[in-house]
Design a protein around this motif. Structure first.
Motif, PDB file in Angstrom:
ATOM      1  N   LEU A 109      53.946  25.739  35.369  1.00 36.52           N
ATOM      2  CA  LEU A 109      54.612  26.765  36.601  1.00 36.52           C
ATOM      3  C   LEU A 109      54.579  28.074  36.233  1.00 36.52           C
ATOM      4  CD1 LEU A 109      55.751  27.256  39.050  1.00 36.52           C
ATOM      5  CD2 LEU A 109      57.944  26.758  38.288  1.00 36.52           C
ATOM      6  N   PRO A 110      55.059  28.460  34.769  1.00 36.84           N
ATOM      7  CA  PRO A 110      55.164  29.837  34.571  1.00 36.84           C
ATOM      8  C   PRO A 110      53.724  30.602  34.534  1.00 36.84           C
ATOM      9  CG  PRO A 110      56.421  28.510  32.860  1.00 36.84           C
ATOM     10  CD  PRO A 110      55.584  27.675  33.667  1.00 36.84           C
ATOM     11  N   TYR A 111      52.603  29.744  34.107  1.00 31.82           N
ATOM     12  CA  TYR A 111      51.151  30.525  34.219  1.00 31.82           C
ATOM     13  C   TYR A 111      50.801  30.672  35.421  1.00 31.82           C
ATOM     14  CZ  TYR A 111      51.374  28.799  29.150  1.00 31.82           C
ATOM     15  OH  TYR A 111      51.742  28.890  27.723  1.00 31.82           O
ATOM     16  N   VAL A 112      51.390  30.050  36.382  1.00 32.02           N
ATOM     17  CA  VAL A 112      51.029  30.288  37.911  1.00 32.02           C
ATOM     18  C   VAL A 112      51.160  31.633  38.359  1.00 32.02           C
ATOM     19  CG1 VAL A 112      51.362  29.548  40.195  1.00 32.02           C
ATOM     20  CG2 VAL A 112      51.135  27.865  38.444  1.00 32.02           C
ATOM     21  N   ALA A 113      52.723  31.983  37.942  1.00 36.85           N
ATOM     22  CA  ALA A 113      53.055  33.509  38.366  1.00 36.85           C
ATOM     23  C   ALA A 113      52.283  34.549  37.545  1.00 36.85           C
ATOM     24  CB  ALA A 113      54.436  33.470  37.909  1.00 36.85           C
ATOM     25  N   ARG A 114      51.908  34.106  36.351  1.00 41.63           N
ATOM     26  CA  ARG A 114      51.164  35.016  35.478  1.00 41.63           C
ATOM     27  C   ARG A 114      49.709  35.216  36.214  1.00 41.63           C
ATOM     28  NH1 ARG A 114      52.360  33.029  29.476  1.00 41.63           N
ATOM     29  NH2 ARG A 114      50.875  34.635  29.115  1.00 41.63           N
ATOM     30  N   LEU A 115      49.190  34.416  36.352  1.00 39.06           N
ATOM     31  CA  LEU A 115      47.630  34.325  37.024  1.00 39.06           C
ATOM     32  C   LEU A 115      47.780  35.054  38.090  1.00 39.06           C
ATOM     33  CD1 LEU A 115      46.447  30.665  36.022  1.00 39.06           C
ATOM     34  CD2 LEU A 115      45.655  33.030  35.000  1.00 39.06           C
ATOM     35  N   ALA A 116      48.645  34.506  39.147  1.00 33.82           N
ATOM     36  CA  ALA A 116      48.824  35.533  40.287  1.00 33.82           C
ATOM     37  C   ALA A 116      48.782  37.073  40.178  1.00 33.82           C
ATOM     38  CB  ALA A 116      49.833  34.719  41.178  1.00 33.82           C
ATOM     39  N   LYS A 117      49.893  37.148  39.467  1.00 32.99           N
ATOM     40  CA  LYS A 117      50.049  38.586  39.147  1.00 32.99           C
ATOM     41  C   LYS A 117      48.998  39.255  38.365  1.00 32.99           C
ATOM     42  CE  LYS A 117      52.450  42.504  38.822  1.00 32.99           C
ATOM     43  NZ  LYS A 117      52.609  43.243  40.027  1.00 32.99           N
ATOM     44  N   LEU A 118      48.080  38.742  37.660  1.00 34.22           N
ATOM     45  CA  LEU A 118      46.908  39.291  36.837  1.00 34.22           C
ATOM     46  C   LEU A 118      45.969  39.588  38.055  1.00 34.22           C
ATOM     47  CD1 LEU A 118      45.865  40.114  34.052  1.00 34.22           C
ATOM     48  CD2 LEU A 118      45.073  37.535  34.111  1.00 34.22           C
ATOM     49  N   ALA A 119      45.928  38.546  38.964  1.00 36.20           N
ATOM     50  CA  ALA A 119      44.738  38.621  40.058  1.00 36.20           C
ATOM     51  C   ALA A 119      45.384  39.806  40.846  1.00 36.20           C
ATOM     52  CB  ALA A 119      44.681  37.272  40.952  1.00 36.20           C
TER      53      ALA A 119
ATOM     54  N   MET B 138      39.525  25.557  38.436  1.00 36.27           N
ATOM     55  CA  MET B 138      40.736  25.752  38.952  1.00 36.27           C
ATOM     56  C   MET B 138      40.791  27.167  39.748  1.00 36.27           C
ATOM     57  SD  MET B 138      44.430  26.166  36.933  1.00 36.27           S
ATOM     58  CE  MET B 138      43.955  24.783  35.838  1.00 36.27           C
ATOM     59  N   TYR B 139      41.444  27.089  40.924  1.00 39.82           N
ATOM     60  CA  TYR B 139      41.331  28.213  41.786  1.00 39.82           C
ATOM     61  C   TYR B 139      42.876  28.718  41.984  1.00 39.82           C
ATOM     62  CZ  TYR B 139      36.617  26.965  43.113  1.00 39.82           C
ATOM     63  OH  TYR B 139      35.254  26.737  42.960  1.00 39.82           O
ATOM     64  N   LEU B 140      42.885  30.133  42.146  1.00 38.72           N
ATOM     65  CA  LEU B 140      44.239  30.640  42.547  1.00 38.72           C
ATOM     66  C   LEU B 140      44.897  30.025  43.768  1.00 38.72           C
ATOM     67  CD1 LEU B 140      43.797  34.244  41.497  1.00 38.72           C
ATOM     68  CD2 LEU B 140      45.253  32.757  40.284  1.00 38.72           C
ATOM     69  N   SER B 141      44.157  29.786  44.725  1.00 39.07           N
ATOM     70  CA  SER B 141      44.476  28.970  45.860  1.00 39.07           C
ATOM     71  C   SER B 141      45.177  27.610  45.684  1.00 39.07           C
ATOM     72  CB  SER B 141      43.618  28.945  46.867  1.00 39.07           C
ATOM     73  OG  SER B 141      42.361  28.270  46.460  1.00 39.07           O
ATOM     74  N   ASP B 142      44.660  26.920  44.789  1.00 44.38           N
ATOM     75  CA  ASP B 142      45.073  25.539  44.374  1.00 44.38           C
ATOM     76  C   ASP B 142      46.602  26.000  43.810  1.00 44.38           C
ATOM     77  OD1 ASP B 142      43.124  24.248  45.384  1.00 44.38           O
ATOM     78  OD2 ASP B 142      41.722  24.259  43.474  1.00 44.38           O
ATOM     79  N   LEU B 143      46.535  27.034  42.770  1.00 39.40           N
ATOM     80  CA  LEU B 143      47.910  27.136  42.150  1.00 39.40           C
ATOM     81  C   LEU B 143      48.953  27.526  43.022  1.00 39.40           C
ATOM     82  CD1 LEU B 143      46.431  28.976  38.929  1.00 39.40           C
ATOM     83  CD2 LEU B 143      47.286  26.321  39.164  1.00 39.40           C
TER      84      LEU B 143
ATOM     85  N   ARG C  82      58.077  44.908  33.841  1.00 45.44           N
ATOM     86  CA  ARG C  82      57.362  43.797  32.722  1.00 45.44           C
ATOM     87  C   ARG C  82      56.396  44.794  32.025  1.00 45.44           C
ATOM     88  NH1 ARG C  82      57.468  38.246  32.453  1.00 45.44           N
ATOM     89  NH2 ARG C  82      55.975  38.619  30.877  1.00 45.44           N
ATOM     90  N   LYS C  83      56.374  44.623  30.732  1.00 45.46           N
ATOM     91  CA  LYS C  83      55.410  45.128  29.976  1.00 45.46           C
ATOM     92  C   LYS C  83      53.838  45.036  30.081  1.00 45.46           C
ATOM     93  CE  LYS C  83      58.444  45.367  25.953  1.00 45.46           C
ATOM     94  NZ  LYS C  83      58.915  44.990  24.519  1.00 45.46           N
ATOM     95  N   ASP C  84      53.582  43.800  30.831  1.00 46.81           N
ATOM     96  CA  ASP C  84      51.987  43.326  30.866  1.00 46.81           C
ATOM     97  C   ASP C  84      51.625  43.419  32.227  1.00 46.81           C
ATOM     98  OD1 ASP C  84      53.874  41.621  31.958  1.00 46.81           O
ATOM     99  OD2 ASP C  84      52.780  39.801  31.032  1.00 46.81           O
ATOM    100  N   VAL C  85      52.053  44.247  33.098  1.00 50.07           N
ATOM    101  CA  VAL C  85      51.864  44.481  34.257  1.00 50.07           C
ATOM    102  C   VAL C  85      51.155  46.123  34.526  1.00 50.07           C
ATOM    103  CG1 VAL C  85      53.378  43.092  35.402  1.00 50.07           C
ATOM    104  CG2 VAL C  85      53.924  45.493  35.197  1.00 50.07           C
ATOM    105  N   TYR C  86      50.192  45.982  35.621  1.00 46.29           N
ATOM    106  CA  TYR C  86      49.488  47.329  35.719  1.00 46.29           C
ATOM    107  C   TYR C  86      50.204  48.203  36.228  1.00 46.29           C
ATOM    108  CZ  TYR C  86      46.372  50.601  38.304  1.00 46.29           C
ATOM    109  OH  TYR C  86      45.720  51.712  38.411  1.00 46.29           O
ATOM    110  N   ILE C  87      50.592  49.333  35.789  1.00 43.06           N
ATOM    111  CA  ILE C  87      51.424  50.415  36.323  1.00 43.06           C
ATOM    112  C   ILE C  87      50.520  51.204  37.295  1.00 43.06           C
ATOM    113  CG2 ILE C  87      52.783  52.381  35.831  1.00 43.06           C
ATOM    114  CD1 ILE C  87      53.725  50.043  34.793  1.00 43.06           C
ATOM    115  N   SER C  88      50.799  51.124  38.733  1.00 40.57           N
ATOM    116  CA  SER C  88      49.957  51.519  39.788  1.00 40.57           C
ATOM    117  C   SER C  88      50.241  53.009  40.016  1.00 40.57           C
ATOM    118  CB  SER C  88      50.265  50.771  41.195  1.00 40.57           C
ATOM    119  OG  SER C  88      51.656  50.813  41.483  1.00 40.57           O
TER     120      SER C  88
END
Length: 287
Positions: free
Chosen positions: A65-75, A1-6, A267-273
Motif C-alpha cells: 500500500l505505501p508504494y501505491v501512493a508514492r507511485l501515484a504521486k510520482l506520476a 503493472m499499471y497505475l490504474s490497477d494500483l 514532503r521532501k520528495d515531491v515536485y515543487i510546482s
C-alpha cells in the motif's frame, strides 16, 4: 503493472469491498475483480482474503500500500512538471488547522486567488495528527499544523507564532477552576495539539476532568464555552471577537504554556510546482 490497477487495489483495500470499490470508481464489480486478479498474478501473491462481508487485506497488501501512493504521486508530479511553464496553475490541496484557517488564512486566500487565478486552491481542515498523516501519505500537498514537527520525510517553514489562552465563560476566574467538579474540556477530536496541552495543564493543576466534549467547528466550541459547558484552549487572536463581545473570557497563561508556533509542512520528495512556490511567496510576504 499499471497505475490504474494500483488505483483499483487502493480503493478495494480502503473500502473493504469489491462492490463498494466498483461503485466509487464508476465501473462494474466484475471489472474490479478481474483487475485485482491480474495484479495478484503479476505480483505472484494474494492481496485479499475473500469473506462473506467483503475482503480483508493480506499482510502483503499492507506492505504494498505505501508504494501505491508514492507511485501515484510520482506520476502526478511528472505530469505537473511537464505542464508547468512557470505560470501557477492546476490544483493545490492544502490542509490547515481550523483555528489557523479562521484567523490567519482567511485574509490571505483572496490575495492568492487574485495572484493565481488559474490555481484551484482547496483547503481541508483537521487536527495536527490527521493533517500530518495526510501529507505523509501524499493526500495533501502541504499543511499548516502545530509545530515544531520532527519527521524525516517532511520539510517545514515557520508561519506564525501565537499566544494560547485559557477560554472560559466570563463568570469563571482561573482560580475557580479547581473547585469545579467534573470540569469538561470543549475540544476538537483526538490529535489536536491544543487539546493535548489543555488536558496536561488541567491535570497538573490537580483538576479532575469529566469526559471531554468533542466538536468539529471553532464556532461550536466557542458557543459551548460561552454557555458555561466547559473550557478550552485557543490562540488569543482566534477568540478576540468573542472576548470583545463579552461571550467568553481569555485567561493568560505562563509563557512556557502559552507560546505556540504554526508551521507549514510538505514532503521532501515531491515536485515543487509554480503554484506551491506562489504559496510560499505569499507566506513570506504577509504583513
Amino acid at each position: 503493472m499499471y497505475l490504474s490497477d494500483l488505483k483499483v487495489f487502493e480503493a478495494v483495500l480502503r473500502l473493504g469491498s469489491m462492490s463498494r470499490a466498483a461503485s466509487e470508481l464508476g465501473t462494474a464489480q466484475s471489472n474490479v475483480t478481474t483487475r485485482i486478479q491480474v495484479l495478484e498474478g503479476k505480483l505472484g501473491i494474494s492481496l485479499f482474503e475473500r469473506h462473506a462481508r467483503g475482503v480483508a487485506p493480506t499482510p502483503a497488501a499492507r506492505r504494498v500500500l505505501p508504494y501505491v501512493a508514492r507511485l501515484a504521486k510520482l506520476a502526478a508530479d511528472a505530469r505537473a512538471a511537464a505542464r508547468d511553464d512557470g505560470v501557477p496553475n492546476g490544483t493545490l490541496l492544502i490542509g490547515s488547522l481550523e483555528t489557523t484557517t479562521a484567523s490567519r488564512l482567511s485574509p490571505l486566500l483572496p490575495r492568492f486567488a487574485k495572484a493565481c487565478p488559474n490555481v484551484r486552491l482547496a483547503i481541508t481542515t483537521g487536527t495536527t495528527t490527521r493533517l500530518l498523516n495526510e501529507v505523509i501519505e501524499y493526500r495533501l500537498d502541504g499543511a499548516f499544523v502545530a509545530g515544531p514537527v520532527d519527521h524525516p520525510d517532511l520539510h517545514q517553514r515557520p508561519f506564525v507564532r501565537e499566544e494560547l489562552v485559557l477560554v472560559t465563560t466570563p463568570s469563571i476566574r482561573t482560580k475557580d477552576l479547581t473547585s469545579i467538579e467534573g470540569l469538561k474540556m470543549i475540544v476538537f477530536q483526538i490529535g489536536c495539539s491544543y487539546r493535548q496541552r489543555l488536558e496536561t495543564m488541567l491535570i497538573e493543576m490537580g483538576i479532575t476532568l469529566s469526559e471531554p466534549q468533542e466538536l468539529g467547528s471553532l464556532d461550536a466550541i466557542i458557543s459551548c464555552v460561552s454557555a458555561g459547558l466547559g473550557v478550552t484552549l485557543m490562540p488569543r487572536g482566534v477568540i478576540a471577537t468573542a472576548v470583545r463581545d463579552g461571550r467568553v473570557a481569555a485567561h493568560a497563561l505562563p509563557l512556557s504554556r502559552a507560546a505556540v508556533e504554526t508551521v507549514f509542512v510538505w514532503r521532501k520528495d515531491v515536485y515543487i510546482s509554480s503554484a506551491m512556490t506562489a504559496l510560499f511567496d505569499l507566506i513570506e510576504s504577509r504583513p
